[in-house]
Design an enzyme around this catalytic site. Sequence first.
Site, PDB file in Angstrom:
ATOM      1  N   SER A   1      -9.597   1.632   2.776  1.00 40.90           N
ATOM      2  CA  SER A   1      -8.732   2.395   1.908  1.00 40.90           C
ATOM      3  C   SER A   1      -7.650   1.563   1.219  1.00 40.90           C
ATOM      4  O   SER A   1      -7.015   2.033   0.279  1.00 40.90           O
ATOM      5  CB  SER A   1      -8.055   3.503   2.717  1.00 40.90           C
TER       6      SER A   1
ATOM      7  N   SER B   1      -9.784  -0.674   7.078  1.00 44.37           N
ATOM      8  CA  SER B   1      -9.210  -0.483   5.742  1.00 44.37           C
ATOM      9  C   SER B   1      -8.466  -1.686   5.161  1.00 44.37           C
ATOM     10  O   SER B   1      -8.089  -1.661   3.990  1.00 44.37           O
ATOM     11  CB  SER B   1      -8.268   0.722   5.747  1.00 44.37           C
TER      12      SER B   1
ATOM     13  N   LYS C   1       0.844  -1.189   0.000  1.00 44.30           N
ATOM     14  CA  LYS C   1       0.000   0.000   0.000  1.00 44.30           C
ATOM     15  C   LYS C   1       0.885   1.246   0.000  1.00 44.30           C
ATOM     16  O   LYS C   1       1.879   1.307   0.722  1.00 44.30           O
ATOM     17  CB  LYS C   1      -0.900  -0.012   1.238  1.00 44.30           C
TER      18      LYS C   1
END
Lengths: 93, 485, 491
Positions: free
Chosen positions: C155, C179, C80
């Site tokens: 996210s 997330s 990420k």
Amino acid sequence: MIEPKDVEYVAWLARLDVSEEEKEKFTRQLGQVLEHAEKIKSLDTEDVDPTSHAIPLKNVMREDETGPCLSQEEALSGAPRTQGGYFVVPRII
Amino acid sequence: MSGLEVVIGLEIHAELKTLSKMFCSCDASFGGEPNSRTCPVCLGLPGVLPVLNRKAVELATRLALALHCDIAPYSIFHRKNYFYPDMPKNFQISQYDLPLGIGGYLDLEMEEGRVRVGITRVHLEEDTGKTVHASESGRIHDSEYSLEDFNRAGVPLLEIVTEPDIRTPIQARMFMQELKSIMEHLEVSDCKMEEGSLRCDANVSLRPQGSPQLGVKAEVKNMNSFRALYRALDYEIMRQGDLLASGGEVVQETRHWDADSGVTTPLRTKEYAYDYRYFPEPDLVPLQLDLSFIDGVRAGLPELPSQRRSRLQEDLGLPEHDAGLLTSSKALADFFEAAVDAGAEPKAASNWMMGELSAHLNAHNIEISEVPITPAQLAAMIALIDKGVISGKIAKSVFEAMLASGNDAETIVKEKGITQISDEEELVRHIEEAIRENPASVEDYRKGKEKALGFLVGQVMRKTKGRANPQLVNELLRRSLEGEG
Amino acid sequence: MEALYAMKAWELQDMIDRGEVSVSEVLDAVLARLEQVENEVHSYITLTLDAARAAAAEADRARDGGKSPGAAAGIPMAIKDVLCTRGIRTTCGSRILEEYIPVYDATVLERLRHAGLVLVGKANMDEFAMGSSTENSAYGPTRNPWDLERVPGGSSGGSAAAVAAGEAIWALGSDTGGSIRQPASFCGLVGMKPTYGLVSRYGLVAFASSLDQVGPIARDVRDCALLLSLIAGHDRRDSTSLRLEPPDYLSAMQGDIRGLRVGMPRELMQEGLTPGVRKAMEDCLQKFEQLGAEVDEATLPNLDYALSAYYIIAPAEASSNLARFDGVRYGLRVEGAEDMMEMYGRTRAAGFGPEVKRRIMLGTYALSAGYYEAYYGQAQKVRTLIIRDFDAAYEKYDILVSPTTPTPAFALGEKVEDPLAMYLSDVCTIPVNLAGIPAISIPCGLEDGLPVGLQIMGKVLDETTVLRAARVMEEALAFREKPGSGKGVGA
Ligand SMILES: [Mg+2]
Ligand SMILES: [Zn+2]
């Protein structure tokens, strides 16, 4: 409830320029979220301690030892503007 | 100003004497090429986290104890949020509602008696970077742009806040001197105001004599020497006094001391008041100092200036004035005691240090650590006077030469051939000459004018370029004058 | 045989160990797949293909030289874009960091590099991890590989989509309010948020410091445990990192769940659940019972306040964490400003997207003079109450279970203009972050061809029980569906 002047003040505190349109939008949206948050106010928390850390730890410290630093070049590597080893910023008034 | 009482509270920031910074392992010492003593943590790069320096906590505890504070059994760090380009994260990690030390005091021995200044709090925080305002005048308002150096960012700071117990600028200066000396003795801070490792702001207000309420205060900043502190406070008190006397009102504001013009001027007021949005720093965990830690720090406390002052008076017989001056700086007191240990008579050593040595330091604007002579050299010089090898007067020039060269007194005396003349035959020769050349003075002396003798001694000293042993000259001169009569 | 890019990490490791396939061959398969689907899915912000190839070649050389490559070698991975990677652009999905190149690696990156990391690229995400759909990325949305008209969740949507689409074998995400778990659930994957403090946060660009935690996104529970073992452990650069030696989760999670006490908090089964999600949950509870667990309804009375508390605490911390993006030392600066104040205001206005601005405003408001006690102070007390609720529940139960999300993946654009509706999609995952406990999401069924997730929550530091229950359930549920039919990316 939250008003445009509150949004203006908060935007100033946060150093965030907001357009008229955003000001109007944020007033509405923050109002919604805060209205939802209102319900926590009704809880009786008189004898409740606040929690900052879910997993309690204490006295986490390091020894006073020096280690390597970044080179000046590395330190400045992301800077929008530099001069003579310094970061350059617009004038402060 | 009659009928008005001055109320002063101080807020002091001192950089702690740690090797590394407060939350990272960067070198914490003063100086360095700009931005050469930084790392991701103290530059506030995305993703970094702080880890507390144990030594900083220890030093803070040391000072808090010396100031008779209670050590909080539980303390935490907060974030103080405000934007400024010298602050890498745009928040400062600082202790807020649970500081490390609370409720202490510091006693000042003043001419007006003992003054006790309350210590509200002692807390830990991190220093900011340094901003250089780039303009020809160096003033903030004129500069086109500014330069940021983060070497200082993250150096551990102690903030000390006093109660509004100070009543005169002299007390304020005395407080700072005493605090500085305490921090030096505790080896907590370098306390160099000129390098910014010791800084002081003052809250000043006036109120009717005897009123329990505080008047409206002004906060005075940018006082970077004891002298500046004194002058700025003196000015500010006058300013407020005049303002009130003419029916005006003091405005609550921050004022900037300008040493060149000798006035305080208001800093541009903010559109909004400060709103720091304090909240507990989630990246640090609470401090829970146990009794054994606190007792350990307490047990390790060295002798404090006030204790040292008493000892110098009681054990070495120094007058209060001397003891006070010598202990106003640890380096000075250390030098003095080392000289005494090397055999110097205490009062003589004190006189030399408070006189010639201090004058030399002031004239050259240097610290005692920068003089090239050792305490033992001072002691040896004093010994030469005691032995009569040099006169007190000659000693002054010898000492000057020592301070310039770092050489021993004995070497200088030998090199310059300035040993004292105690040879009676030689002295008598000069005395007879003086008597011959100054018949009028001889006459005066015989008529009972004691002053004339002094003149004649002076003449002998001149002839010997000051090398004559003055006591001996006195004695021999009297003898020859009286012998002839 | 299944395509290499669709295999699990542990399967690939076995094959590599047996010499049946080289690391470079695995990488080539993944990169070929990426070539095929990335245009549609858009999992990545930055690709690091050359470095990946070099790392793969290096691992193959090591093997040829008789050395065993690390546990992450040969497993192409997505990270990420909120984790700092030295020398590799790290944007956090934001315009303000468009050209930002970190000078250091996050601790988890260091650990993975030691284990032979083959990094395919930095995965797309909601800007600064604020969002539940990955539509808040300044670099465009990621699409759900199961249905390209739907969101992958957020996210960590890029990380989940990359693994689901075969553009990586496993990935790291970060989880502040769900997330990791929510996108794992939307993409039919396993995702885990470890106990707060188990995985170092050093180098994780902070959203809400007291809630953030890095964790794995993988294709099965075994891979999840393997990846967790690689990243967990004490880090002295993180003051909130727990001082302990984590177990080897792979061996620790063996065993059955006979007699395991399973609680189902009724507060998490309330309105808003779609029929498919409700049905899947009921099936799960049946399975638990069949496997010998004791299932009971639990209650966490203060959970109703969790969402409100979270939407005070997280924005408040974020408003402070994001203050450093000011155009002074790194990142975007809008030039031409007369003075500092103007530079700050213009830079931050240009650099941050609407959701980030919204949360900065919200958090600043909640902390500002006169409001702190009513909002932030009260939210932290609510947090205490929620922790107490969990503590009480864990006296009776070993694990708690719930749907990961009330609904399967929603349509792109559906909630963009309605922040409150978007926030509500995290209602089941948020309490876990407030309490700091570990939780996993595993796929447990489909609704209209979209995956549904089961959330298993455990006691503080009891990852082992969470993983064991997840592994046993995974086996029993035998969820074999893959994206690719109909609206998804072709298999
Ligand atoms: Mg301060
Ligand atoms: Zn540093």
